[in-house]
Design an enzyme around this catalytic site. Structure first.
Site, PDB file in Angstrom:
ATOM      1  N   SER A   1       0.754  -1.297  -0.040  1.00 47.26           N
ATOM      2  CA  SER A   1       0.019   0.036  -0.040  1.00 47.26           C
ATOM      3  C   SER A   1       0.883   1.359   0.080  1.00 47.26           C
ATOM      4  O   SER A   1       0.486   2.343  -0.199  1.00 47.26           O
ATOM      5  CB  SER A   1      -0.891   0.017   1.254  1.00 47.26           C
ATOM      6  OG  SER A   1      -0.099  -0.384   2.303  1.00 47.26           O
TER       7      SER A   1
ATOM      8  N   ASP B   1      -2.024   8.958   7.297  1.00 46.36           N
ATOM      9  CA  ASP B   1      -2.868   8.227   8.108  1.00 46.36           C
ATOM     10  C   ASP B   1      -2.369   7.411   9.080  1.00 46.36           C
ATOM     11  O   ASP B   1      -1.081   7.520   9.475  1.00 46.36           O
ATOM     12  CB  ASP B   1      -3.943   7.285   7.105  1.00 46.36           C
ATOM     13  CG  ASP B   1      -3.170   6.414   6.224  1.00 46.36           C
ATOM     14  OD1 ASP B   1      -1.933   5.939   6.623  1.00 46.36           O
ATOM     15  OD2 ASP B   1      -3.761   5.892   5.403  1.00 46.36           O
TER      16      ASP B   1
ATOM     17  N   HIS C   1       0.576   5.325   6.444  1.00 45.65           N
ATOM     18  CA  HIS C   1       1.117   5.750   5.408  1.00 45.65           C
ATOM     19  C   HIS C   1       1.794   7.542   5.518  1.00 45.65           C
ATOM     20  O   HIS C   1       1.046   8.230   6.096  1.00 45.65           O
ATOM     21  CB  HIS C   1       0.402   5.632   4.095  1.00 45.65           C
ATOM     22  CG  HIS C   1      -0.261   4.344   4.071  1.00 45.65           C
ATOM     23  ND1 HIS C   1      -1.382   3.950   4.442  1.00 45.65           N
ATOM     24  CD2 HIS C   1       0.263   3.234   3.398  1.00 45.65           C
ATOM     25  CE1 HIS C   1      -1.363   2.733   4.292  1.00 45.65           C
ATOM     26  NE2 HIS C   1      -0.782   2.215   3.598  1.00 45.65           N
TER      27      HIS C   1
END
EC number: 3.1.1.-
Length: 385
Positions: free
Chosen positions: A63, A349, A352
C-alpha cells in the site's frame, strides 16, 4: 530473543472488522470526480529530473506504492475514496496518500509519466512501465489475509509475465523487447505487511513458529527466489526498499502507553533489513549483468525526523487523517475531514506518509549519498549501460 506482542496484536484484528464495514459502505457511496479546484503544486521541487535514461519502470509492492490495483477486487484494503487523493490531480485513485507516492516522485525524476496500475493499464501505456503493487500484499502468500483480497508478490510477478507477453506480441517477440526490459528499472518495496498483517496478527501462526531472527531469514529466503524470478524474466536494474521505522507509525504509537515509538517492533524488523542487504550483495555477485541497490528507508526517516523543523514538519506522531489516539486507532475514513496543514505532517493516516514525505524520500533515493542508497543511487543505476 523471543518477542511477545500480546498488547500490540489486539487492535489490528478489530481494525480489520471496522474497515470491512466501512469499505463496504464506501464502495457503494463514493464516486470519483475531478476535484472542483486545482490541487497545490508538488510540495517538494522535483525539477532536475532527467528524461529518457530508462525506457520504463516496473513497480512491485504494497500500500505504500499501490496506485489502484485493489480498487476492483473484493478487498477491504482500498483507498479509492475521499479524502484519499485530496491533493492529487484527479482525486482518489487508490493511492494510500493525500497525493503522490514515492514511486510517483521517482517516475517524475526519471522523466517518465506516472506509471499506471496494472488493473488500468491499456495499450501503449505499458511501454513506459506498470505498477503491480497491492495494498495488504506481502512476500508470503498468506500475508494480508485479514483484508481478504490482495495481490501477493508471487502473483504480481505473474502479472508482470502477462505484461511481457502482451508487449512481445506487439513488438515481434521476446527477443525484440529484451534490451528494453534489461534497461528498465524494477522497483520493489515488500515486507511491511509480512509484519503488520502477518507476524503481529494474533490469528497468524508465524510468531509461534519463528523468532525475529528466524522470521527475517525466512522472508528473505522467499524474497531471494522471487527477485531471481524477475531476473530470469529479463530484469537487470533493481531498486529494493528496506523497511522503515515501523514502530513509529501512528497505528503502533496508539497501542503504547506513552505515545513513544515501540522499540520492540523496530527491533523486530531489523533482521529483515540486515538480511536484505546481504541478499543484495549476493545477488550482485551471483547474477551476471544484474545490479541491485538498497534504499535505507529507516535512515531516511531518521534524517527527516532529526531535521523536522528545517523540512517544515511540526507533527511527527499523528496521522493527518484518522481517529483516536495519535489519530491511529482507526485509519482514514470515507469523507473524514483531514488536517488542513498536510505539508506539516509526517504521516497521512495510521500507516502511510504524506505526499511531502514521499517526495522527499523520492529525491533522496534518486540522488542521495551512500547512507540512503547503496552501492549507488537510482540516478546512477538508471544511467548504467
Amino acid at each position: 530473543m523471543t518477542f511477545h506482542f500480546r498488547r500490540l496484536c489486539c487492535f489490528p484484528a478489530i481494525l480489520a472488522v471496522v474497515l470491512q464495514l466501512l469499505h463496504g459502505v464506501a464502495g457503494q457511496l463514493v464516486v470519483i470526480d475531478e476535484p472542483t479546484s486545482a490541487p497545490p503544486p508538488p510540495l517538494v521541487d522535483l525539477d532536475g529530473g532527467v528524461g529518457g535514461i530508462v525506457p520504463a519502470m516496473f513497480i512491485f509492492g504494497d500500500s505504500l506504492i499501490d496506485n489502484g490495483n485493489n480498487n476492483n477486487i473484493p478487498s477491504f484494503a482500498k483507498a479509492n475514496y475521499f479524502p484519499y487523493g485530496i491533493d492529487f490531480n484527479g482525486g482518489p485513485t487508490g493511492r494510500f496518500c493525500n497525493g503522490l507516492t514515492m514511486v510517483d516522485g521517482i517516475a517524475q525524476l526519471l522523466g517518465l509519466p506516472l506509471i499506471p496500475a496494472y488493473s488500468e493499464a491499456t495499450g501503449d501505456q505499458v511501454l513506459r512501465g506498470v505498477n503491480y503493487a497491492s495494498a495488504a500484499a506481502g512476500i508470503l502468500p498468506d500475508t494480508g489475509g485479514n483484508f481478504v483480497g490482495r495481490i501477493p508478490f508471487d502473483t504480481q510477478i505473474h502479472n508482470f509475465e502477462t505484461t511481457l507477453d502482451q508487449v512481445a506480441s506487439k513488438s515481434g517477440g521476446a527477443v525484440n523487447i529484451a534490451d528494453s526490459v534489461a534497461r528498465s528499472l524494477f522497483f520493489i518495496g515488500m515486507g511491511s505487511n509480512d509484519y503488520l498483517n502477518n507476524y503481529l496478527m494474533p490469528n497468524f501462526p508465524t510468531r509461534n513458529q519463528f523468532n525475529a531472527q528466524q522470521y527475517g531469514g525466512h522472508l528473505v529466503q522467499q524474497y531471494t527466489n522471487q527477485l531471481t524470478r524477475l531476473y530470469n524474466l529479463g530484469g537487470r536494474k533493481f531498486v529494493v526498499a528496506g523497511l522503515g521505522r515501523m514502530g513509529c507509525i501512528p497505528s503502533i504509537l496508539a497501542q503504547g502507553p506513552d505515545g513513544k515509538c515501540s522499540e520492540e517492533v523496530n527491533q523486530l524488523v531489523l533482521p529483515f533489513n540486515t538480511n536484505v542487504k546481504t541478499m543484495i550483495s549476493n545477488l550482485n555477485q551471483n547474477l551476471p549483468g544484474a545490479k541491485f541497490i538498497y534504499l535505507d528507508i529507516a535512515h531516511m526517516y531518521e534524517e527527516i525526523t532529526a531535521n523536522a523543523v528545517s523540512y517544515g514538519f511540526t507533527t511527527l506522531d499523528k496521522g493527518c487523517c484518522g481517529i483516536g489516539k495519535n489519530r491511529g486507532q482507526i485509519t482514514c475514513l470515507p469523507f473524514e475531514t483531514p488536517c488542513p496543514n498536510r505539508d506539516q505532517y509526517l504521516f497521512w493516516d495510521a500507516f502511510h506518509p504524506t505526499e511531502k514525505v514521499n517526495l522527499i524520500m523520492a529525491k533522496k533515493a534518486f540522488a542521495g549519498d551512500r547512507t540512503v542508497a547503496f552501492p549507488i543511487n537510482i540516478h546512477e543505476l538508471a544511467s548504467l549501460n
